[in-house]
Design an enzyme around this catalytic site. Sequence first.
Site, PDB file in Angstrom:
ATOM      1  N   ILE C  17       0.833  -1.204   0.000  1.00  0.00           N
ATOM      2  CA  ILE C  17       0.000   0.000   0.000  1.00  0.00           C
ATOM      3  C   ILE C  17       0.868   1.254   0.000  1.00  0.00           C
ATOM      4  CG2 ILE C  17      -1.751   1.297   1.292  1.00  0.00           C
ATOM      5  CD1 ILE C  17      -2.824  -1.265   0.000  1.00  0.00           C
ATOM      6  N   ASP C  38      10.719   3.653   6.412  1.00  0.00           N
ATOM      7  CA  ASP C  38      10.633   2.196   6.374  1.00  0.00           C
ATOM      8  C   ASP C  38      11.733   1.604   7.242  1.00  0.00           C
ATOM      9  OD1 ASP C  38       8.939   0.295   4.217  1.00  0.00           O
ATOM     10  OD2 ASP C  38      10.667  -0.676   5.130  1.00  0.00           O
ATOM     11  N   GLY C 115      -6.641  -2.368   8.178  1.00  0.00           N
ATOM     12  CA  GLY C 115      -6.276  -3.432   9.101  1.00  0.00           C
ATOM     13  C   GLY C 115      -6.497  -3.034  10.551  1.00  0.00           C
ATOM     14  N   SER C 144     -10.854  -1.216   4.756  1.00  0.00           N
ATOM     15  CA  SER C 144     -10.181  -2.243   3.954  1.00  0.00           C
ATOM     16  C   SER C 144     -10.722  -2.299   2.537  1.00  0.00           C
ATOM     17  CB  SER C 144     -10.369  -3.604   4.609  1.00  0.00           C
ATOM     18  OG  SER C 144     -11.681  -4.066   4.337  1.00  0.00           O
ATOM     19  N   CYS C 145      -9.984  -2.979   1.680  1.00  0.00           N
ATOM     20  CA  CYS C 145     -10.378  -3.171   0.287  1.00  0.00           C
ATOM     21  C   CYS C 145     -11.780  -3.763   0.178  1.00  0.00           C
ATOM     22  CB  CYS C 145      -9.381  -4.086  -0.406  1.00  0.00           C
ATOM     23  SG  CYS C 145      -8.934  -5.529   0.588  1.00  0.00           S
ATOM     24  N   ASN C 146     -12.054  -4.808   0.943  1.00  0.00           N
ATOM     25  CA  ASN C 146     -13.375  -5.443   0.875  1.00  0.00           C
ATOM     26  C   ASN C 146     -14.468  -4.479   1.313  1.00  0.00           C
ATOM     27  OD1 ASN C 146     -13.056  -8.273   0.013  1.00  0.00           O
ATOM     28  ND2 ASN C 146     -11.700  -8.426   1.776  1.00  0.00           N
ATOM     29  N   ARG C 173      -8.589 -13.263  -2.041  1.00  0.00           N
ATOM     30  CA  ARG C 173      -7.280 -13.768  -2.503  1.00  0.00           C
ATOM     31  C   ARG C 173      -6.453 -14.089  -1.258  1.00  0.00           C
ATOM     32  NH1 ARG C 173      -5.253 -11.287   0.595  1.00  0.00           N
ATOM     33  NH2 ARG C 173      -4.031  -9.365   0.628  1.00  0.00           N
ATOM     34  N   GLY C 200     -18.972  -7.118   6.804  1.00  0.00           N
ATOM     35  CA  GLY C 200     -20.323  -6.566   6.881  1.00  0.00           C
ATOM     36  C   GLY C 200     -20.419  -5.515   7.975  1.00  0.00           C
ATOM     37  N   HIS C 225      -9.877  -9.896  -5.000  1.00  0.00           N
ATOM     38  CA  HIS C 225     -11.057 -10.478  -4.376  1.00  0.00           C
ATOM     39  C   HIS C 225     -12.192 -10.504  -5.394  1.00  0.00           C
ATOM     40  CE1 HIS C 225      -8.845  -9.976  -0.737  1.00  0.00           C
ATOM     41  NE2 HIS C 225      -9.082  -8.690  -0.577  1.00  0.00           N
ATOM     42  N   ASN C 306      -7.300  -5.682  -4.257  1.00  0.00           N
ATOM     43  CA  ASN C 306      -7.057  -5.316  -2.865  1.00  0.00           C
ATOM     44  C   ASN C 306      -5.824  -4.451  -2.686  1.00  0.00           C
ATOM     45  OD1 ASN C 306      -5.774  -7.968  -3.563  1.00  0.00           O
ATOM     46  ND2 ASN C 306      -4.686  -7.474  -1.671  1.00  0.00           N
TER      47      ASN C 306
END
Lengths: 350, 350, 350, 350
Positions: C17, C38, C115, C144-146, C173, C200, C225, C306
């Site tokens: 990301i 990093d 996350g 999140s992506c979902n 995935r 959900g 996904h 994702n």
Amino acid sequence: MAGQSSIRVAVNGYGVIGKRVADAVTAQDDMELAGVADITADWRLRMAARKGYLLYASADEHTEAMREAGFDVAGTLSDLLGDVDVIVDCTPKKVAAKNVETYRQRGTNFILQGGEKHEVTGHSFVAESNYESAIGRDCTRVVSCNTTSTVRTLTALKRAGLLRRARGTLLRRATDPWESHLGGIMNTLAPEPEIPSHQGPDAKSVDPGLDVVTMAVKVPETLAHLHYWTVQLTREAVKAEVLDAFRASSRIALIELGDGLSAINVVKEMMADLGRPHENLYEVALWADMLKVEGDELFYAYMVDNQAIVIPETIDAIRALTGRERDAARSIAATNRSLGIGAVAEASGG
Amino acid sequence: MAGQSSIRVAVNGYGVIGKRVADAVTAQDDMELAGVADITADWRLRMAARKGYLLYASADEHTEAMREAGFDVAGTLSDLLGDVDVIVDCTPKKVAAKNVETYRQRGTNFILQGGEKHEVTGHSFVAESNYESAIGRDCTRVVSCNTTSTVRTLTALKRAGLLRRARGTLLRRATDPWESHLGGIMNTLAPEPEIPSHQGPDAKSVDPGLDVVTMAVKVPETLAHLHYWTVQLTREAVKAEVLDAFRASSRIALIELGDGLSAINVVKEMMADLGRPHENLYEVALWADMLKVEGDELFYAYMVDNQAIVIPETIDAIRALTGRERDAARSIAATNRSLGIGAVAEASGG
Amino acid sequence: MAGQSSIRVAVNGYGVIGKRVADAVTAQDDMELAGVADITADWRLRMAARKGYLLYASADEHTEAMREAGFDVAGTLSDLLGDVDVIVDCTPKKVAAKNVETYRQRGTNFILQGGEKHEVTGHSFVAESNYESAIGRDCTRVVSCNTTSTVRTLTALKRAGLLRRARGTLLRRATDPWESHLGGIMNTLAPEPEIPSHQGPDAKSVDPGLDVVTMAVKVPETLAHLHYWTVQLTREAVKAEVLDAFRASSRIALIELGDGLSAINVVKEMMADLGRPHENLYEVALWADMLKVEGDELFYAYMVDNQAIVIPETIDAIRALTGRERDAARSIAATNRSLGIGAVAEASGG
Amino acid sequence: MAGQSSIRVAVNGYGVIGKRVADAVTAQDDMELAGVADITADWRLRMAARKGYLLYASADEHTEAMREAGFDVAGTLSDLLGDVDVIVDCTPKKVAAKNVETYRQRGTNFILQGGEKHEVTGHSFVAESNYESAIGRDCTRVVSCNTTSTVRTLTALKRAGLLRRARGTLLRRATDPWESHLGGIMNTLAPEPEIPSHQGPDAKSVDPGLDVVTMAVKVPETLAHLHYWTVQLTREAVKAEVLDAFRASSRIALIELGDGLSAINVVKEMMADLGRPHENLYEVALWADMLKVEGDELFYAYMVDNQAIVIPETIDAIRALTGRERDAARSIAATNRSLGIGAVAEASGG
């Protein structure tokens, strides 16, 4: 061996290897499974209970959890050790090293698997190569699946006077089917960092006379390993001689791509059709039609079922340690008979 | 090449290779993309249209369908042929053979891909090996991805006077990513039936002096091929010499497992990070730290991006056929510059 | 926004990301990448250095290793925080929670990824749903992506007055391509233990009014996904209405199986053909021809990249937090323009 | 059924289904395998020969090839038909349709598999739903694996008075293990183009009263299908009622993620541990702990072994057609006993 009592065998660790060893011990005329020790208390242990195997806790602290889960626990590993001729350790890598101290203190003969180092036992075992040298020892190590197949095939070439040196590329399955939800690799290839990979040197722990170098790579499948070899022969040869050399081993099965056995999934299906438990391929399955001899060079490939190939070796190692069978060929024949080894070659017209 | 008009290039077949060739031609200072011919009329062709490429129907019967789908069709393959210096055929295997007749009748110079046989063109091309012999020819064949990488690396060893004979095991990706919903293999390994596999002999179509034998196996991933080699050197050598031999080729990039580039998926990610179109790896990516020299034997492995490695070769082949650049090194340098070849080695500290 | 100085943005964690956020920030007219922090010192960080990004050590103890590896380290995270308007935290799950304390002590506005839990920031963000409520806050969480894809699509239906309740099955995935040599699942399917799965309820953290239940399962691929939905509409409807509702979102791209985009690998190939960096699919790619309305029930499926879908959301979240753009539509339009969002729908004739 | 002669059964097509049917027929007290017909002459047929099955050529032209390959061929399909009460057709899709003419001409009762259309037989069979309606018919169709599992589970809910309507997402394994070297999909997901997918309507061919809609997607694994369901109940219910409804079916086995059976590969391993031939899972394996009831909605998932689930149904269909057992429950019980059905539930503590 008539008139003798059975060899009493224990299995510590009821996983991929442990459950196969337990079944194989049970299939021997001259052995008896005293019990299996483990630390789980879920469906896996119920499978052992269902077969009537006596259950032991690998360590005291697991006894209660196992009992709470409804298992009839016969005792702990310590209890089991007092009652057996040999224990086969099938626990994960680092656990086994610790267990060795216990086995030694209790004076129980033991067999380790190939994940452990040669130095721990001082002896590494492949039945067709060095059965005799294990007789009367208090411990040995059945080498890994990759090393076992390497020693079996190179020993066959050596006995035929054909082997000068062998260079292999080993494609290693990434993980076992029953653990493939927990890890593995996906859509990639992961080379092992070191050349030579450890399998080559490891073969020399069984037969120091072998000139063998291996390179290895992890591949994204779960079924079996696949080895490709380039062998420098001692002289020019013809294909028939080489095939005869391999046929002299009862644990190498010659198969044919041209017969439809054209990939490792098909060979596994054949094992299911043969009724083998867990679709076990105990033999090295070597493609005879693909094998090529060019002058004094030999090229071939074979499949190695990493879950099954060490099982017959382990059975032979049990006999060797106890000294109850001093003839390698007789032990190998007994083991083969009990496990149906020979069926693949036979069913392949080999 | 100042003052000269651009080489006019056509691409027949806008698939995995065709679209990369079209992009690469467009990136050259001395070339011009006259148009691309294809038979599809879906999203794939819209991608070409979006880049402003002139669209042609590979055969008359497709023109109407393409126009109905809303495409601005400039003409048919026949129209395109009349207007170019070279056509690069990137159509599927059996189609290409038929096209050759057309190209010959029209007197258009053409380049085939490695799926075709050497005999069709009588010349097989790898820039670093035999650029000069293609100058002024009316056609050549850019050899396959596997053969290209084999010739590149063995030529490097040969030029350093180190190569006696090479034995390779080739792990072949089962299908390309964009077609992986249509076929492939799953959770298995499928050996190629013949040893030697065709790649070894094919390398000799470029350089008959090579002593090379290959064995090949299809593996269940889509990213790239992976080759493992055992090379008999002409003499004992040290690792540094071998690395220098490979470094002398601008199309071999030395990478390191120890740098985190420990599997083929990671190397592909690096291509994305480099901003390469389609994550193309044009170079042979050879692991320097894994490479091992033992006496007069050499062991190493490298990764081959089957979708990308032949692209720079194709660009060089265009220049060679037209005779517009008679010096291999100058063509290679121009191609490398335009595609950013060199970045992998540089970014790897190699 | 003319005349204003750029928003200074930092990225902590240069992974899947983080690197995409850094590139996207750089692509904005009104933003400036102050630097990336990093802890690695291998090829990954060289990719950042190559782009000219200023490098910082996420923690003091990494500075030396980075310098020894030859990197020009501008300072530590602490130095970076003093110089920016917003920091985007893209570090792994448990790390981010610790970083929050640091950001708060320093008074730096921050954005977390999906996350993390909603409670950490007290605000969860999807641009098309609740941009305005983030204006002027000191932190938010890009879900999140979902969840992002769920909120985008259900918001579209809600705004058209069509949504009563939605029930989804989410195929996830197993791991990302660049880490697929380190883990994943192989030849299996692994259900998430809990129904409803967390996605959900998580959608309700953005819009408490949604009636949504999800079930999820991990599948053995790395690309994207795939969500299947059964939606109870508020009334009987026709397909055209539903498509119009989805089209009203600029971040939902309607695609067609019938156009050849028949599997997720093909859609990824299209992203490569569009020249998107890292083959990013920022949009929800929803199959229009597959979508079905039966009475007051709606059935459809879409693909979620994702790695990419949260990138435009993160850019919008930066603008919202700083309050530099108070109009959601204008921020979304600017982000879309900079990233080429719209190209998929356009190239699909949608 | 004492005193009666055995039902004589033939199997046409010795593939994935055919070999399992042959084994299952052999395991019945009231049946006899008259022979198997096929067209192959390789290892696959040797497996049948090895079991002592009489071999027939599916068509005259194959007889010679089979004899040349060393097989003892008892005759052709035509010879076999004259000697049996029922033939089970397990040939590939388009072949079966042609065979039907032959069966009809010869007046032999026949059973087709789910790849064929309902119209060909006019009757579609699932034992727990409509055994009685097949009694005395001359043919029926055992529906596909997906449809069988759908009918079993929805029939259970219906009998408990709980079923209003069911909406399912079906994850379909891409190919079977023994053919996974010939095709499949790799690292992708491929949606079925039509919603509803054919499985929903197909369930109505067995029970027209079912309100069921399905969506389907091909996933890159070979082990089993996985279904996710959202069911609208007739009323609010509690979890225990639903579990009891499922338990009432002997062919639904309740398993638990919490027991370690957390993915489909683990359940297959359990089948191997149970000693099931080919690791067959004849039951629908439904996760009890994952199942959720919320008001009048029910959510659950189960696993379907596409190679095995139709085997017990086929055995029951044989009995129904011949009319030798007119009671569904008695046939089901006999079949279950012979195949060990019940062991999964028992071993799962279910």
